[in-house]
Enzyme design. Structure first.
Site, PDB file in Angstrom:
ATOM      1  N   ASP A  46       0.835  -1.206   0.000  1.00  0.00           N
ATOM      2  CA  ASP A  46       0.000   0.000   0.000  1.00  0.00           C
ATOM      3  C   ASP A  46       0.871   1.259   0.000  1.00  0.00           C
ATOM      4  OD1 ASP A  46       0.889  -0.045   2.603  1.00  0.00           O
ATOM      5  OD2 ASP A  46      -1.101   0.123   3.541  1.00  0.00           O
ATOM      6  N   SER A  47       2.205   1.064   0.001  1.00  0.00           N
ATOM      7  CA  SER A  47       3.123   2.191  -0.219  1.00  0.00           C
ATOM      8  C   SER A  47       2.822   2.845  -1.566  1.00  0.00           C
ATOM      9  CB  SER A  47       4.580   1.716  -0.182  1.00  0.00           C
ATOM     10  OG  SER A  47       4.755   0.581  -1.010  1.00  0.00           O
ATOM     11  N   ASP A  85      -1.039  -6.393  -0.186  1.00  0.00           N
ATOM     12  CA  ASP A  85      -1.061  -5.686   1.097  1.00  0.00           C
ATOM     13  C   ASP A  85      -2.488  -5.249   1.422  1.00  0.00           C
ATOM     14  OD1 ASP A  85       0.284  -4.708   3.256  1.00  0.00           O
ATOM     15  OD2 ASP A  85       1.224  -3.022   2.206  1.00  0.00           O
ATOM     16  N   LYS A 115      -0.715  -9.586   3.112  1.00  0.00           N
ATOM     17  CA  LYS A 115       0.046  -9.076   4.252  1.00  0.00           C
ATOM     18  C   LYS A 115      -0.862  -8.121   5.016  1.00  0.00           C
ATOM     19  CE  LYS A 115       3.311  -5.658   3.952  1.00  0.00           C
ATOM     20  NZ  LYS A 115       2.742  -4.650   4.856  1.00  0.00           N
ATOM     21  N   GLU A 117      -0.908  -5.468   8.742  1.00  0.00           N
ATOM     22  CA  GLU A 117      -0.100  -4.839   9.787  1.00  0.00           C
ATOM     23  C   GLU A 117      -0.697  -5.089  11.166  1.00  0.00           C
ATOM     24  OE1 GLU A 117       0.423  -0.675   8.906  1.00  0.00           O
ATOM     25  OE2 GLU A 117       1.202  -1.074   6.897  1.00  0.00           O
ATOM     26  N   GLU A 184       9.715  -3.851  10.395  1.00  0.00           N
ATOM     27  CA  GLU A 184      10.057  -2.543   9.801  1.00  0.00           C
ATOM     28  C   GLU A 184      10.572  -1.572  10.858  1.00  0.00           C
ATOM     29  OE1 GLU A 184       7.224  -0.863   7.065  1.00  0.00           O
ATOM     30  OE2 GLU A 184       8.248   1.084   7.051  1.00  0.00           O
TER      31      GLU A 184
HETATM   32  O1  KIV Z   1       3.525  -1.046   1.647  1.00  0.00           O
HETATM   33  C1  KIV Z   1       4.686  -1.467   1.582  1.00  0.00           C
HETATM   34  O2  KIV Z   1       5.378  -1.280   0.577  1.00  0.00           O
HETATM   35  C2  KIV Z   1       5.210  -2.197   2.732  1.00  0.00           C
HETATM   36  C3  KIV Z   1       6.659  -2.541   2.738  1.00  0.00           C
HETATM   37  C4  KIV Z   1       7.490  -1.338   2.761  1.00  0.00           C
HETATM   38  C5  KIV Z   1       7.006  -3.527   3.777  1.00  0.00           C
HETATM   39  O3  KIV Z   1       4.487  -2.504   3.607  1.00  0.00           O
END
Ligand code: KIV
Length: 277
Positions: A46-47, A85, A115, A117, A184
């Site tokens: 989600d970056s 994510d 993934k 958090e 992280e």
């Molecule tokens: O969203 C993302 O790119 C991430 C990574 C930086 C681990 O969660």
């Protein structure tokens, strides 16, 4: 012959002490390149909210936006394992909703895993998703979706209480069935200890060299995003400068009529044009 990297490959890599390589990817062309390079896993992170959409944080990214990018990456990938994510609020409201959204990553987004958090408070949710046969990668330490609670992008686990809590988070996620864990912005010594304590692989980002693998944001390592560069980023190329030069060359060529050349154009029997005059 190259083969698909799987959750099993993650565990085997840890046992064999082979470091796992992961990068983020958000589109078809980049996915093809990363896959050809032999990257083990691509995280559709989600970056993308920051490096693709230009937002200040990741919290505004939606399920539909994530699924769009997952589909693009999936079309460009053969061997890398694909991890989607889960965006903010897609897994917080109830385990049922989390399972439904995780399922969309698999069915619609063509991902191999998701993934999410959070540590101990997320263990029940992780357990529910894993029970639905969807592999889950955990993510603890600096979890960017909690930015408003942390009050900024800050290293986590420097104080004893925080460090104990991070260790508990790691163990709780392992117990809940997560197949791997992103650490992280965690001090190297603490990441080492967590890596030794859990059987599942740890993937570090700003967590030092003792993790079982590493992940970075693709735009950061290629030098394409300069709004904010964390200390843990290593830049391997200066693509922003390369692009500036390339686009400058194009502008110059068009203005001076150096482009297009004959080799870039299509010809026809010009006698046919007479009827058009
Ligand atoms: O969203 C993302 O790119 C991430 C990574 C930086 C681990 O969660």
């Amino acid at each position: 012959m190259s083969t698909k990297f799987t959750t099993q490959s993650f565990l085997e890599a840890k046992r064999a002490n082979n470091k796992i390589t992961m990068l983020t990817g958000y589109d078809y062309s980049m996915a093809q390149i990363l896959d050809t390079c032999g990257i083990d896993a691509i995280l559709i992170g989600d970056s993308l909210g920051m490096v693709v959409q230009g937002r200040d944080s990741t919290v505004e990214v939606t399920m539909e936006e994530m699924l769009y990018h997952c589909k693009c990456v999936a079309r460009g990938t053969k061997n890398a394992m694909l991890i989607g994510d889960m965006p903010f609020l897609s897994y917080h409201i109830s385990p049922e909703e989390a399972v439904r959204n995780a399922g969309r990553f698999i069915q619609e987004g063509k991902m191999n895993a998701v993934k999410l958090e959070g540590g101990k408070p997320m263990a029940e949710t992780v357990r529910s998703i894993v029970r639905a046969q969807i592999p889950v990668m955990g993510h603890i330490g600096l979890t960017p979706q909690s930015i408003h609670v942390f009050g900024g992008f800050k290293v986590q686990g420097k104080e004893q209480k925080q460090a104990i809590s991070l260790m508990e988070d790691a163990l709780a996620l392992e117990e809940a069935g997560a197949f791997a864990l992103v650490l992280e912005a965690v001090p190297e010594a603490l990441a080492k200890l967590i890596t030794e304590k859990v059987r599942i692989p740890t993937i570090g980002i700003g967590a030092g060299k003792h993790c079982d693998g590493q992940v970075l944001v693709i735009n950061d390592i290629l030098g394409m995003y300069s709004d904010f560069t964390p200390k843990f980023v290593k830049q391997y190329a200066e693509l922003k400068q390369t692009i500036v030069e390339a686009v400058g060359g194009y502008i110059q060529d068009v203005k001076t009529q150096q482009f297009p050349e004959t080799k870039h154009t299509f010809s026809m029997n010009e006698a046919l044009l007479e009827k058009l005059y």
